[in-house]
Design an enzyme around this catalytic site. Structure first.
Site, short mmCIF file in Angstrom:
data_model
loop_
_atom_site.label_atom_id
_atom_site.label_comp_id
_atom_site.label_asym_id
_atom_site.label_seq_id
_atom_site.Cartn_x
_atom_site.Cartn_y
_atom_site.Cartn_z
N LYS A 195 0.84 -1.21 0.00
CA LYS A 195 0.00 0.00 0.00
C LYS A 195 0.87 1.25 0.00
CE LYS A 195 -3.93 -2.27 2.20
NZ LYS A 195 -4.74 -2.53 3.40
N GLN A 206 -4.43 -1.31 9.65
CA GLN A 206 -4.45 -2.63 9.04
C GLN A 206 -5.05 -3.65 10.01
OE1 GLN A 206 -3.66 -3.15 5.86
NE2 GLN A 206 -4.09 -5.34 5.96
N ASP A 252 -10.77 3.41 4.25
CA ASP A 252 -11.07 1.98 4.15
C ASP A 252 -12.58 1.74 4.12
OD1 ASP A 252 -9.21 -0.06 3.89
OD2 ASP A 252 -8.55 0.06 5.97
N1 GUN Z 1 -7.14 -6.61 6.34
C1 GUN Z 1 -7.55 -7.36 5.29
N2 GUN Z 1 -8.05 -6.55 4.32
C2 GUN Z 1 -7.96 -5.29 4.77
C3 GUN Z 1 -8.30 -4.02 4.22
O1 GUN Z 1 -8.81 -3.88 3.11
N3 GUN Z 1 -8.02 -2.94 5.01
C4 GUN Z 1 -7.48 -3.06 6.24
N4 GUN Z 1 -7.29 -1.96 6.94
N5 GUN Z 1 -7.16 -4.22 6.78
C5 GUN Z 1 -7.40 -5.33 6.04
#
Ligand code: GUN
Length: 291
Positions: A53, A97, A120
């Site tokens: 990311k 995350q 998100d």
């Molecule tokens: N863990 C698994 N997928 C995601 C996501 O799209 N965003 C975040 N913040 N954590 C995750």
């Protein structure tokens, strides 16, 4: 006939090019888009996701801040950082995350993020707005799937869509977005009695089960669009053991489906692309002074 391949890498490259131009324009106006990423603990998959990311941000001109905390971090420390980032005008998106270590109340952490910086789309207010069809930040994976359908010219209005998986991150928001777009949606999950009876009726089948090769050709309607959200490895004993695969048996299903996403190179890159898109959108709002 072999299915049309819905190429998430190609679509991501196109969209990221547009986002880079928007980010440059915002920077020229004195509002360079910024994303803060918080990683807690030592989940190795999470560390890889966060690295990807951050790298994707840099490539399109979004400046990123990464905050890493140990597995035994105190929730108050992370909450204090979120509060600080909420008030930082240079930060337009905040991402924590998931999953978090057990001492954290995940819901409380997500609710602590300012709704306008929740790129998100996991904050209860954004989820509520999505369910009511109001403008909101949509969760990145289902949002990316909708873009794949849109750019792939897959008709959604009136289609029978089946979503396998009922998570807050994928299944539930996916069902809401498809409903909003006019599909007739069925949500299946681990307790569904006759999964194949549902999947065989689907014009659009979105699979987020987390189980390698779970969907075979006998479970797919001829001509259907199959979207594979899975990210697994081929099992021991398979000719391709250890390599990445989805929840769908791609080689078999591509002979039946009308269109299909590959793994890797399908939904995965689109998830990150939509995170970048949400962050640029948040910066654009800040530039217009409507935080
Ligand atoms: N863990 C698994 N997928 C995601 C996501 O799209 N965003 C975040 N913040 N954590 C995750």
């Amino acid at each position: 006939m072999t299915a049309r391949i819905l190429d998430g890498n190609a679509l991501s490259a196109t969209l990221r090019g547009e986002l880079a131009a928007q980010a440059a324009e915002l920077a020229a106006r004195g509002v360079p888009p910024g994303l803060a990423v918080i990683l807690v603990g030592d989940n190795s998959a999470s560390a890889v996701y966060v690295r990807n990311k951050v790298a994707a941000c840099e490539k399109v001109g979004i400046h990123s801040l990464k905050f890493a905390y140990p597995q035994d971090a105190a929730p108050e420390t992370v909450m204090a950082k979120i509060a600080e980032l909420n008030g930082d005008p240079k930060v337009h998106g905040i991402l924590v995350q998931l999953p978090l270590p057990p001492q954290f109340d995940e819901k409380a952490v997500l609710e602590a993020i300012s709704v306008g910086k929740d790129v998100d789309g996991f904050h209860a207010e954004n989820v509520g707005r999505l369910s009511q069809g109001q403008p909101a930040y949509f969760p990145c994976t289902p949002h990316g799937v909708m873009k794949i359908l849109e750019y792939g010219d897959i008709p959604v209005t009136g289609a029978d869509a089946v979503v396998i998986g009922r998570s807050n991150i994928v299944g539930k928001p996916m069902a809401m977005l498809l409903t909003q777009a006019g599909a007739t949606v069925t949500v299946c999950h681990s307790r569904t009695r006759d999964l194949a009876a549902h999947t065989r009726r689907a014009d659009i089948l979105v699979v987020a089960m987390g189980r390698a090769l779970a969907i075979g050709a006998d479970m797919v309607k001829p001509g259907a669009t199959v979207i594979d959200v899975g990210m697994n490895r081929f099992p021991e004993g398979h000719a391709r053991a250890g390599k990445l695969c989805g929840d769908v048996d791609f080689e078999a299903v591509k002979e039946i489906a009308g269109a299909i996403t590959p793994v890797p190179g399908g939904v995965g890159p689109m998830t990150i692309t939509m995170l970048l898109a949400n962050t640029v959108e948040s910066a654009a709002r800040a530039a217009e002074g409507e935080r």
